[in-house]
Scaffold this motif. Structure first.
Motif, short mmCIF file in Angstrom:
data_model
loop_
_atom_site.label_atom_id
_atom_site.label_comp_id
_atom_site.label_asym_id
_atom_site.label_seq_id
_atom_site.Cartn_x
_atom_site.Cartn_y
_atom_site.Cartn_z
N PHE A 83 0.83 -1.21 0.00
CA PHE A 83 0.00 0.00 0.00
C PHE A 83 0.85 1.25 0.00
N MET A 140 2.57 1.96 -3.32
CA MET A 140 1.63 2.41 -4.34
C MET A 140 1.20 3.84 -4.09
N SER A 147 -11.43 1.84 -6.40
CA SER A 147 -10.15 1.19 -6.67
C SER A 147 -10.26 -0.28 -6.32
N ASP A 148 -9.32 -1.02 -6.84
CA ASP A 148 -9.10 -2.41 -6.44
C ASP A 148 -7.59 -2.56 -6.26
N VAL A 149 -7.13 -2.44 -5.03
CA VAL A 149 -5.68 -2.41 -4.77
C VAL A 149 -5.03 -3.76 -5.01
N MET A 150 -5.81 -4.80 -5.22
CA MET A 150 -5.24 -6.12 -5.46
C MET A 150 -4.90 -6.31 -6.94
N PRO A 176 -3.32 -3.77 -9.38
CA PRO A 176 -4.15 -2.71 -8.79
C PRO A 176 -4.68 -1.76 -9.85
N TRP A 177 -5.85 -1.13 -9.55
CA TRP A 177 -6.33 0.00 -10.34
C TRP A 177 -6.99 0.99 -9.41
N PHE A 178 -6.94 2.26 -9.80
CA PHE A 178 -7.50 3.34 -8.99
C PHE A 178 -8.13 4.37 -9.92
N GLY A 196 -9.80 -5.34 -0.90
CA GLY A 196 -9.00 -4.36 -1.62
C GLY A 196 -9.80 -3.35 -2.42
N GLN A 197 -11.13 -3.45 -2.42
CA GLN A 197 -11.96 -2.50 -3.17
C GLN A 197 -12.41 -1.39 -2.22
#
Length: 665
Positions: free
Chosen positions: A10, A13, A407-410, A412-414, A519-520
């Motif tokens: 985290f 990122m 976001s989906d940090v797994m 990842p996208w934000f 992660g969302q």
């Protein structure tokens, strides 16, 4: 339970995203020095320079040609010694004029006439050195004067003299550049004022997220050797959904790095054994469906008799871009020709395939595709600080900074939203997308920013950004900037104050509530870390929910947007399909209207048009596939003529050299 294993922590990122967002969030970009093609001297005489004149000057009334090698531009740091060299292949002498002195053409002509013009021309070269240059005294235009003898030559005719000019800029090209822990130096270019930043070995982002960076002296390299520690502890063993076994998550990440195939940890590990049960049973075959007319509802399903462990994956395709990951689906038959659908079921490394042939008889030719039972979850950021979540639950926030929307940090996208004040209330000024290590931004005025540079965007412009899971396309349509990242999300921004995010792919048919997975996070998810954002999360940037004040309730009574648009109502087969509450339209827009008209205020034309577009588009995003999503400004009563709307939007953004619609602006 599914746990994705990949990527940086985290903290890492956040550092990467913060740095990238700070780089994108500016209207300014480096502009190279452009020398004016015409210089008007104090005495009114004009000198012309440029490619049309072989980089040589000529007076307004008489051209003076000659081959002169003299740089047009030069940079120097204060205190430097600057050498200036002027060459000519055709001349018998030359000399310099330094600032603040300007060329006197009459005086130059007199000097040229005083020479014997029968002297033979030769190659002339003169160098002057200006010591300890200082800004304000030594910068400016330097002129090289070459005298000729007037003889004719095969390739050109000489005049008495030629003039070339050079602009000396006293400025360090590296001043204030290449600052930060990732940089170890700066290499200036004194010819054009540019610079090259020298980064330290293994700077942040040097390698892919799955790779390890290795310092090798002054250099570095990326490797998939993650130096995994061999373990015999069963608690470290990992099983994947593809029926693979790894001794640790580290060795699984090595495999992801080497073959580029993503893995999802499967929760079937017990006592060090992956309890794979590859006993899925699927009925394969060919099915024929005939006697259907345009618009008929057809129910299809994958014939999975029994599920093994891990569960099988299902995909429907038609060879024309359709891709649905559902075990069963409703479709509406469209067209006059036959259609072929293929369903593929995959468990581990075994695959089953069935084919469905659909014969369509004659029917209505003006039929449009009806809505199927497949659902999409979308979230809207609306004027007045309103966030309508993926469950269509509206919240009013005191937004003033850059906040994570979804976001989906797994992965990842934000997707971030930047908010400011426009037309007297809160509005969305930018949307920033981060996918893997790729980041790009939509800015007010329909501007697309990539790595600090503005990308041209127009009706025929499509930009493709690759990332580890695939690619994202960016384009403009229906007066909205659109980013489409298959299997992740879609983003729509109206270029002024409203934006939308749609999750991809479609939700399962029986979904009644959109629940965030591991992660969302973000404002678009219910109660998921609302203050996780870029920069400060306290003071004015701290997000707090504020409801509509009591004094606004009366005004809000006139702000009722319908629960379904006419477009959706016309396409909906209510007898065949019912939808859950999160598919309701207009809830967030009604709250936004209440906020914008609070205290007896009236919405501005800009706010009204943006909000009405947002209502129509948000409803489309819940019910229609991408090709059928879109709004027409010309068909919205509150909006001006389309060209006028485009002028309004572009006029409120940063300056652009190329605007999306040259025919309007």
């Amino acid at each position: 339970y599914q746990r994705r294993v990949r990527g940086p922590s985290f903290t890492t990122m956040i550092l990467l995203i913060t740095a990238a967002l700070l780089a994108l969030g500016t209207c300014e970009s480096p502009v190279p020095y452009t020398l004016p093609p015409v210089i008007e001297l104090d005495n009114g005489v004009k000198l012309y320079f440029g490619d049309d004149h072989d980089h040589n000057g000529h007076a307004e009334v008489e051209e003076r040609f000659g081959a002169i090698d003299f740089p047009e531009l030069k940079f120097a740091r204060p205190g430097d010694y600057v050498d200036m060299t002027c060459n000519s292949d055709y001349g018998y002498t030359n000399y310099f004029i330094s600032p603040p002195e300007e060329p006197d053409l009459n005086k130059i002509a007199a000097v040229a006439a005083s020479y014997n013009n029968t002297d033979k021309e030769t190659i002339v070269q003169t160098t002057i050195t200006v010591p300890d240059v200082q800004k304000g005294s030594d910068d400016g235009y330097y002129y090289c004067i070459v005298l000729h003898n007037g003889k004719d030559h095969a390739d050109h005719i000489h005049k008495p003299f030629s003039i070339a000019r050079m602009l000396l800029v006293i400025e360090d090209p590296c001043a204030g550049k290449c600052v930060g822990e990732d940089f170890v130096g700066c290499e200036p270019n004194f010819d054009d004022g540019s610079h090259v930043c020298v980064k330290r070995p293994c700077y942040a982002g040097r390698c892919k997220e799955t790779e390890r960076c290795v310092v090798d002296g002054d250099s570095d390299y990326c490797t998939c050797d993650l130096e995994c520690v061999l373990t015999t502890s069963v608690s470290d063993y990992v099983c994947t959904e593809a029926c693979e076994f790894f001794t640790s998550e580290c060795t699984m990440r090595e495999a992801i790095c080497k073959d580029g195939i993503d893995r999802i940890v499967d929760p079937t590990l017990k006592n060090g054994v992956c309890l794979f049960k590859q006993d899925t049973v699927v009925v394969e075959g060919v099915s024929y469906h005939d006697g259907y007319e345009n618009g008929d509802l057809l129910y299809l399903k994958a014939e999975i008799v029994s599920q093994g462990v891990p569960p099988a994956k299902v995909e429907w395709t038609n060879g024309q871009g359709l891709s649905l990951a559902e075990s069963s689906l409703y479709i509406h038959t469209v067209g006059e020709k036959s259609e072929v659908l293929t369903v593929t079921v995959t468990q581990c490394k075994k695959t089953w395939t069935s084919t469905h042939y659909i014969e369509i008889d004659e029917g209505p030719t003006d039929f449009e595709p009806l809505i199927t039972s497949a659902k999409w979850a979308s979230c809207s950021a609306l004027p007045g600080g309103i966030i309508s979540t993926f469950n269509t639950i509206p919240h009013r926030y005191d937004l003033a900074c850059t906040h994570v929307l979804a976001s989906d940090v797994m992965v990842p996208w934000f997707v971030y939203g930047t908010f400011d004040t426009i037309e007297g209330d809160v509005g969305l000024s930018a949307m920033t997308m981060y996918v893997g290590s790729t980041i790009f931004e939509f800015q007010r005025g329909w501007i697309v920013n990539m790595d600090g540079a503005k990308l041209p965007i127009g009706p025929d412009e499509v930009h493709v950004f690759n990332h580890r899971r695939g690619e994202c396309t960016v384009f403009i349509d229906s007066n909205h900037l659109i980013a489409r990242c298959p299997d992740l999300f879609e983003v729509y921004y109206d270029g002024i104050m409203s934006g939308h995010i749609r999750l991809l792919p479609k939700l399962p048919v029986k979904t009644e509530f959109v629940t965030p997975g591991l992660g969302q996070i973000g404002l678009c998810w219910e109660g998921a870390r609302r203050n996780w954002q870029v920069g400060y999360d306290t003071g004015k940037c701290e997000v707090e929910e504020v409801g509509p004040v009591e004094s606004c309730e009366e005004e809000g009574e006139g702000c009722g947007y319908g629960s379904m648009t006419a477009k959706v109502r016309d396409a909906l087969d209510e007898a065949a399909v019912s939808f859950p509450a999160f598919m309701t339209c207009g809830v967030g827009e009604s709250l936004a209207c209440t906020e914008l008209t609070c205290g007896g205020e009236s919405m501005t034309e800009l706010q009204q048009c943006s909000l009405d577009q947002a209502y129509l588009l948000a409803c489309d995003l819940k019910f229609f596939d991408s090709k059928n999503v879109g709004v027409d400004v010309a068909g919205i009563y509150s909006c001006p003529e389309e060209c006028e709307w485009r002028k309004w939007v572009i006029g409120r953004g940063c300056p652009q050299k190329e605007v999306p619609w040259n025919t309007c602006v």
